[in-house]
Design a protein around this motif. Structure first.
Motif, PDB file in Angstrom:
ATOM      1  N   GLN A   8       0.863  -1.218   0.092  1.00  0.00           N
ATOM      2  CA  GLN A   8      -0.046  -0.005  -0.052  1.00  0.00           C
ATOM      3  C   GLN A   8       0.802   1.317   0.003  1.00  0.00           C
ATOM      4  OE1 GLN A   8      -3.456  -0.237  -0.226  1.00  0.00           O
ATOM      5  NE2 GLN A   8      -2.914  -2.398  -0.304  1.00  0.00           N
ATOM      6  N   GLN A   9       0.391   2.389  -0.405  1.00  0.00           N
ATOM      7  CA  GLN A   9       1.228   3.763  -0.381  1.00  0.00           C
ATOM      8  C   GLN A   9       0.470   4.648   0.248  1.00  0.00           C
ATOM      9  OE1 GLN A   9       0.525   5.135  -4.729  1.00  0.00           O
ATOM     10  NE2 GLN A   9       1.120   3.012  -5.444  1.00  0.00           N
ATOM     11  N   ARG A  10      -0.878   4.503   1.104  1.00  0.00           N
ATOM     12  CA  ARG A  10      -1.590   5.322   1.710  1.00  0.00           C
ATOM     13  C   ARG A  10      -1.339   5.238   3.263  1.00  0.00           C
ATOM     14  NH1 ARG A  10      -5.731   8.432  -0.222  1.00  0.00           N
ATOM     15  NH2 ARG A  10      -5.441   7.134  -2.053  1.00  0.00           N
ATOM     16  N   VAL A  11      -0.972   4.124   3.996  1.00  0.00           N
ATOM     17  CA  VAL A  11      -0.866   3.858   5.321  1.00  0.00           C
ATOM     18  C   VAL A  11       0.062   2.903   5.662  1.00  0.00           C
ATOM     19  CG1 VAL A  11      -2.992   2.503   5.690  1.00  0.00           C
ATOM     20  CG2 VAL A  11      -2.378   4.073   7.309  1.00  0.00           C
ATOM     21  N   GLU A  12       0.676   2.837   6.618  1.00  0.00           N
ATOM     22  CA  GLU A  12       1.430   1.736   7.065  1.00  0.00           C
ATOM     23  C   GLU A  12       0.686   1.171   8.258  1.00  0.00           C
ATOM     24  OE1 GLU A  12       5.163   3.357   9.048  1.00  0.00           O
ATOM     25  OE2 GLU A  12       5.638   3.935   7.157  1.00  0.00           O
ATOM     26  N   LEU A  13       0.641  -0.267   8.197  1.00  0.00           N
ATOM     27  CA  LEU A  13       0.126  -1.121   9.227  1.00  0.00           C
ATOM     28  C   LEU A  13       1.125  -1.229  10.214  1.00  0.00           C
ATOM     29  CD1 LEU A  13      -2.595  -3.272   7.453  1.00  0.00           C
ATOM     30  CD2 LEU A  13      -2.995  -1.382   9.002  1.00  0.00           C
ATOM     31  N   HIS A  14       0.682  -1.457  11.781  1.00  0.00           N
ATOM     32  CA  HIS A  14       1.427  -1.838  12.585  1.00  0.00           C
ATOM     33  C   HIS A  14       0.840  -2.612  13.802  1.00  0.00           C
ATOM     34  CE1 HIS A  14       4.582   1.307  11.615  1.00  0.00           C
ATOM     35  NE2 HIS A  14       3.739   1.761  11.271  1.00  0.00           N
ATOM     36  N   THR A  65     -13.784  12.512   8.187  1.00  0.00           N
ATOM     37  CA  THR A  65     -13.575  11.355   7.118  1.00  0.00           C
ATOM     38  C   THR A  65     -12.504  10.845   7.556  1.00  0.00           C
ATOM     39  OG1 THR A  65     -14.343  12.954   5.281  1.00  0.00           O
ATOM     40  CG2 THR A  65     -12.904  11.488   4.661  1.00  0.00           C
ATOM     41  N   TRP A  66     -11.380  11.263   8.053  1.00  0.00           N
ATOM     42  CA  TRP A  66     -10.140  10.684   8.336  1.00  0.00           C
ATOM     43  C   TRP A  66     -10.267   9.500   9.349  1.00  0.00           C
ATOM     44  CZ3 TRP A  66      -6.786  15.776   7.948  1.00  0.00           C
ATOM     45  CH2 TRP A  66      -6.254  15.928   6.769  1.00  0.00           C
ATOM     46  N   TYR A  67     -10.927  10.085  10.510  1.00  0.00           N
ATOM     47  CA  TYR A  67     -11.139   8.973  11.385  1.00  0.00           C
ATOM     48  C   TYR A  67     -11.855   7.918  10.870  1.00  0.00           C
ATOM     49  CZ  TYR A  67     -12.258   6.748  15.748  1.00  0.00           C
ATOM     50  OH  TYR A  67     -12.239   5.691  16.774  1.00  0.00           O
ATOM     51  N   LEU A  68     -12.968   8.026  10.253  1.00  0.00           N
ATOM     52  CA  LEU A  68     -13.840   6.653   9.584  1.00  0.00           C
ATOM     53  C   LEU A  68     -12.869   5.982   9.026  1.00  0.00           C
ATOM     54  CD1 LEU A  68     -17.098   8.570   9.486  1.00  0.00           C
ATOM     55  CD2 LEU A  68     -16.349   6.495  11.125  1.00  0.00           C
ATOM     56  N   ARG A  69     -11.827   6.435   8.254  1.00  0.00           N
ATOM     57  CA  ARG A  69     -10.902   5.736   7.307  1.00  0.00           C
ATOM     58  C   ARG A  69     -10.172   4.847   8.004  1.00  0.00           C
ATOM     59  NH1 ARG A  69      -8.375   9.802   3.452  1.00  0.00           N
ATOM     60  NH2 ARG A  69     -10.439   9.884   2.981  1.00  0.00           N
ATOM     61  N   VAL A  70      -9.889   5.081   9.302  1.00  0.00           N
ATOM     62  CA  VAL A  70      -8.978   4.311   9.977  1.00  0.00           C
ATOM     63  C   VAL A  70      -9.578   2.766  10.269  1.00  0.00           C
ATOM     64  CG1 VAL A  70      -7.951   3.727  12.401  1.00  0.00           C
ATOM     65  CG2 VAL A  70      -7.851   6.243  11.522  1.00  0.00           C
ATOM     66  N   PRO A  71     -10.734   2.709  10.884  1.00  0.00           N
ATOM     67  CA  PRO A  71     -11.047   1.353  11.128  1.00  0.00           C
ATOM     68  C   PRO A  71     -11.896   0.704   9.650  1.00  0.00           C
ATOM     69  CG  PRO A  71     -12.950   2.667  11.808  1.00  0.00           C
ATOM     70  CD  PRO A  71     -11.646   3.558  11.682  1.00  0.00           C
ATOM     71  N   ALA A  72     -12.039   1.533   8.579  1.00  0.00           N
ATOM     72  CA  ALA A  72     -12.497   0.882   7.396  1.00  0.00           C
ATOM     73  C   ALA A  72     -11.270   0.375   6.622  1.00  0.00           C
ATOM     74  CB  ALA A  72     -13.252   2.204   6.669  1.00  0.00           C
ATOM     75  N   TYR A  73     -10.352   1.190   6.708  1.00  0.00           N
ATOM     76  CA  TYR A  73      -9.222   0.799   5.803  1.00  0.00           C
ATOM     77  C   TYR A  73      -8.488  -0.340   6.571  1.00  0.00           C
ATOM     78  CZ  TYR A  73      -5.822   1.849   2.275  1.00  0.00           C
ATOM     79  OH  TYR A  73      -4.868   1.748   1.158  1.00  0.00           O
TER      80      TYR A  73
END
Length: 250
Positions: A8-14, A65-73
């Protein structure tokens, strides 16, 4: 986890809160909505720097928008790449804000539990819950995301003037878009669209619509938004493509 994040390019998962940056615990934010205040302030300052103005409604819309994207993504990435659904409880999620634009650039999955298919290599692990097929997996994802979004809606209405219909429309947009992006950003756009159809093939209240993804005349796919992010309040910025305000004008 590293394998998924690398695609992915948009976010890192940890799986922890290590590394640099400011991590925010979802559960702490939702338990004390006043904690959204510093994020709103930082975002308004960034908007003012970029556009000369930082309207409070636009800052609230961006944070929504940005908060809801966290659990969604987080859910979309694991579904697309691993056919798993992680725990989406607020206590099991955190996110890191970027250094310049204060949007999430890292997501931490802090819970070990997950749902998976019988063929999953980890199906025998104690933290795994096996479901019979992909439809059941999609139902788990929908329910887990809806539960998280329900807490967000209840919390965010206490610190903004955004209504419940707007917030649920934004939750619908975040999930539909995240499922699409999870495929698009690793070169499998059709797979992402198929995941959106699997999870949001019809309207499942409290979500405000089914997936709105459709083929674009110029190729690829596009979608119509259910919510407005209020970017049009910024100087020189029109409504985003697919904004419901444009449909209302038509």
């Amino acid at each position: 986890m590293a394998r998924v994040s690398a695609r992915q390019q948009r976010v890192e998962l940890h799986t922890d809160l290590s590394g640099t940056g400011e991590w925010l615990l979802c559960d702490a934010l939702l338990a004390d909505p006043a904690r959204f205040g510093p994020w709103h302030k930082r975002l308004a300052e960034w908007l003012h720097h970029e556009y000369g103005q930082g309207p409070g409604r636009t800052a609230a819309g961006y944070v929504m928008t940005w908060y809801l994207r966290v659990p969604a993504y987080a859910a979309a990435l694991l579904l697309h790449h691993e056919r798993r659904v992680p725990s989406l409880r607020p206590a099991d999620l955190a996110f890191r804000l970027g250094g310049q634009r204060p949007d999430p650039d890292g997501i931490a999955l802090l819970g070990a539990d997950f749902h998976c298919l019988p063929s999953d290599p980890g199906a025998a692990l104690p933290e795994a819950t096996v479901v019979p097929d992909e439809r059941a997996l999609a139902a788990v994802l929908r329910a887990g995301y809806a539960a998280h979004a329900t807490r967000f809606v209840a919390a965010y209405t206490t610190v903004t003037r955004l209504g419940r219909r707007t917030l649920w429309a934004a939750a619908t947009d975040a999930l539909d878009t995240a499922l699409w992006w999870a495929g698009l950003e690793c070169g499998d756009e059709h797979g992402g669209v198929a995941d959106a159809a699997l999870v949001l093939g019809t309207r499942h209240p409290p979500f405000t619509s089914a997936s709105t993804l459709r083929p674009a005349p110029e190729g690829g796919w596009r979608r119509s938004r259910e919510s407005c992010c209020f970017s049009y309040l910024l100087p020189g910025r029109p409504e985003c493509g697919g904004c419901p305000r444009l449909r209302a004008k038509e």
